[in-house]
Design a protein around this motif. Sequence first.
Motif: not given
Lengths: 114, 110
Positions: A85-91, A106-107, B40-45
Motif C-alpha cells: 500500500d506504500s504509494a502516493l495517493y492522489l485525489c 491535489g499534491p 516526487g510531486g502531484g499532477i497538474v492538468s
Amino acid sequence: ETGVTQSPTHLIKTRGQQVTLRCSSQSGHNTVSWYQQALGQGPQFIFQYYREEENGRGNFPPRFSGLQFPNYSSELNVNALELDDSALYLCASSMGQGVSYEQYFGPGTRLTVT
Amino acid sequence: KNEVEQSPQNLTAQEGEFITINCSYSVGISALHWLQQHPGGGIVSLFMLSSGKKKHGRLIATINIQEKHSSLHITASHPRDSAVYICAAPEVQGAQKLVFGQGTRLTINP
C-alpha cells in the motif's frame, strides 16, 4: 478560488494499521476521484464519489473505502495496511461525474507502510 | 477497455528545441487529458480536449478523433519543462475511470 488540497503530506504507518487520507475539492466541484500511484508507475483508479455516493470503483479490495461529505470534501480509508500500500495517493476533483470534465489534482499524500 | 500508449518513454533534448510527445488510444472517447508530473510531486492538468487543438503558452495539444491519436508539443523548450508527461483517457465512453499512459519522461538540458 482555492485549489485541491490533501492532508497529510506524508505519513508513515505500520503493517496492519489503518489510515485516513483527506481531500478538499476545488470550490464548485461535486466529484472526487482517488488514485494510487506506486513508485515508478502510473496512477491507478481507486474510486470516484459524486454527490456523496460512490460512482465507480477500480480493482481495489474492500479494505479501501471512502466517504464524500456534503461540502464535497472526501476521505480515503485503508484498513489492515500492507507493505504494497506504500504509494502516493492522489485525489482529483471535477465539476461533474465521469472523466469528461477537467480533473484538478491535489499534491498527493505519500504513504509509507513499514 | 481503452489501452493508452505513449511514445517516446524517455526524451532528452537541448533547451530551445521543439518537443513532440505522442499518445494513441484504442477506444473512442469524449475527451483526452494531458497531465504533467514533476519528480516526487502531484499532477497538474495541462489540457482536456475532445477535438482539434488547444494552446496554452508554449504548450499545444492536438487530437485526431478518427485516428485515435493525440500529440503534445512544447515550443522553445526550457529546463523547467523537465517532468513526466502523461496522457489519460476514459476506460470506456462515459466511464468514471481514467486509464493512464505509461508517461514520457522529458529532460531538457540547458
